[in-house]
Design an enzyme around this catalytic site. Structure first.
Site, short mmCIF file in Angstrom:
data_model
loop_
_atom_site.label_atom_id
_atom_site.label_comp_id
_atom_site.label_asym_id
_atom_site.label_seq_id
_atom_site.Cartn_x
_atom_site.Cartn_y
_atom_site.Cartn_z
N ALA A 388 0.89 -1.15 -0.12
CA ALA A 388 -0.06 -0.16 0.07
C ALA A 388 1.00 1.26 0.03
CB ALA A 388 -0.85 0.01 1.01
N ASP A 389 2.21 1.00 0.47
CA ASP A 389 3.09 2.11 0.45
C ASP A 389 3.31 2.91 -0.74
OD1 ASP A 389 3.87 3.54 3.30
OD2 ASP A 389 3.99 1.51 3.51
N PRO A 390 3.95 2.05 -1.64
CA PRO A 390 4.38 2.55 -3.05
C PRO A 390 3.21 2.89 -3.71
CG PRO A 390 4.79 0.00 -2.81
CD PRO A 390 4.51 0.56 -1.40
N GLY A 393 1.95 6.39 -2.61
CA GLY A 393 3.03 7.49 -3.02
C GLY A 393 2.76 7.72 -4.53
#
Length: 481
Positions: A388-390, A393
């Site tokens: 979910a982070d990249p 972003g």
């Protein structure tokens, strides 16, 4: 083109060529941002007709090598996370200004595996690649739980409602979760400040948080980016000034992409609580922060808070990833900044609005909360490395770049779970032909037999600035000192 007031690309038409799911994701993203699709002479055009199949992109991204058990084959998701990365980066490149007659040089789908490449992580199911997250069977489904910090582990006895530290925390948590519904277990974890989330059953009714945000959205599908227009932008610099208050991965990746597109990025950290990523591998921190100025302020003092406010006032864009009440405690009003003409991009686990606005979340558990998990038999396991982070972003960078094309500020609200949900599919519906080849795993895709690539990472051109290195220079140059 129908009017979509308040969305950052209202008044812009984009024609996306291509029939596959990657092209459709690009259309959904552009629709969510407010773009139209009238084929006028001044419409922008994006060609995704030759985009690889979702499975081919997943295999080449490095993320597939991170999905599954150490002694088993790599696994594939039902949705299209890697294709979504390809689509979003293509949209970002289309919207970004040309530099010296060329578009910015951007990474590819391989960025999904970059952190793991630097840290030497490998697939580790049932735990996450880094070992801090796993799903636990509840009485009615599954709980996703992350315990990445020593303080989190120290809270396990309180979560279990017992006095002593268990000899094996995860074994104790398995027993405790089995006697509760996933929602009950997640609510108690969140009450104690732990990143827990119920994993939704596929096509289950939306919970209160998701339904709230869907009701706010006026556009079906897409990636659930909420935006509110503010005042006219005060500055229209050729190289916009981005004040980056974020940490770890999603926010810094957003800042990194904006920097590649020509923005001047100033990373602002607390002297009492620097970005936790500074204690990780320097190569990954360097990659995301190369070329960015580094400012450190003491937010516990009146002077430090005043300097922060004045930095924000000087910015074209502010990036932050704090729960709303954290900013309020510093006397920062995002809405007021937007009304004065500053673009404000907020990246949070569950969004700025709704009953879960102050819930905590990290990349793996938030993905699980969106249903972006993999099925290994009857057990649900993590999908890549903190995926979910990249994903978030990149989407946040696209939305911010879209806002920079206009002359009005916007408050952009990007929820990690909403983004992950937009690329998820039924984990039990996956059928992928994976076999062991002579040099590694091979997957059969619509594009032929594709080797499952190991994670790789770009080489930073220069080290990131040391903590607080540019504080005096930046404050003086911007008239904040």
């Amino acid at each position: 083109m129908p009017d979509r007031p308040g969305r950052v690309l209202t008044g812009t038409d984009v024609i996306v060529a291509g029939d596959g799911s990657t092209a459709q994701y690009a259309r959904d993203l552009l629709t969510c941002l407010g773009a139209g699709d009238d084929a006028s002479d001044d419409a922008l055009r994006l060609d995704l007709t030759t985009a690889p199949s979702p499975l081919a992109d997943w295999a080449s991204s490095g993320a597939m090598a991170l999905a599954g058990r150490p002694d088993g084959p790599p696994l594939a998701p039902a949705g299209n996370p890697a294709g979504a990365v390809r689509a979003a980066l293509a949209v970002f490149s289309l919207l970004a200004p040309q530099q010296a007659g060329r578009t910015p040089r951007l990474p590819g789908v391989e960025l999904l595996g970059e952190r793991a490449a630097v840290m030497g992580l490998r697939r580790n199911a049932p735990w996450s690649c880094g070992g801090a997250f796993r799903t636990l069977a509840a009485s009615d489904g599954s709980l996703g739980l992350s315990l990445p910090r020593a303080d989190d582990l120290s809270m396990v006895p309180a979560l279990l409602e017992q006095g002593d530290d268990p000899a094996d925390p995860w074994a104790a948590l398995e027993s405790w979760t089995a006697d509760r519904t996933a929602a009950e277990a997640a609510a108690r974890a969140q009450l104690l400040g732990l990143a827990g989330a119920a994993v939704p059953r596929w096509q289950a009714p939306a919970d209160e948080q998701l339904q709230h945000r869907r009701d706010v959205l006026a556009v079906p599908g897409g990636t659930s980016i909420l935006s509110r227009p503010g005042g006219p932008r005060r500055r229209l610099r050729p190289s916009p000034l981005v004040v980056d208050l974020t940490s770890l991965w999603a926010g810094p990746l957003c800042a990194h992409l904006l920097g590649l597109a020509g923005a001047e990025v100033v990373k602002v950290e607390s002297t009492r609580r620097p970005d936790g990523a500074r204690t990780g591998p320097p190569a990954f921190f360097d990659l995301l922060h190369q070329g960015h100025a580094a400012v450190a302020l003491d937010f516990t003092t009146a002077d430090g808070r005043d300097q922060l406010r004045r930095l924000i006032e000087s910015a074209d864009v502010v990036l932050e990833a704090s729960r709303p009440r954290a900013l309020e405690q510093l006397g920062i009003d995002a809405g007021a900044s937007v009304d004065r003409g500053t673009i404000w991009t907020s990246i949070t686990a569950y969004g700025r609005t709704g009953p879960w606005a102050n819930r905590i979340g990290f990349g793996d558990d938030v993905a699980a909360a969106a249903g972006l998990v993999l099925a290994d038999g009857e057990e649900l396991v993590p999908c890549g490395d903190a995926i979910a982070d990249p994903l978030t972003g990149i989407i946040a960078a696209v939305a911010t770049q879209a806002a920079l094309r206009g002359d009005r500020a916007h408050l952009i609200d990007v929820s990690m779970r909403d983004v992950a949900a937009s690329v998820a599919g039924d984990p039990h519906a996956v059928t992928a032909a994976i076999r062991a080849g002579e040099t590694g795993w091979v997957v059969q895709t619509g594009d032929g037999s594709i080797p499952v690539a190991e994670p790789s990472v770009r080489r930073p051109e220069c080290p990131a600035a040391a903590f607080g290195h540019d504080t005096a220079e930046v404050l003086a140059r911007l008239g904040v000192a």
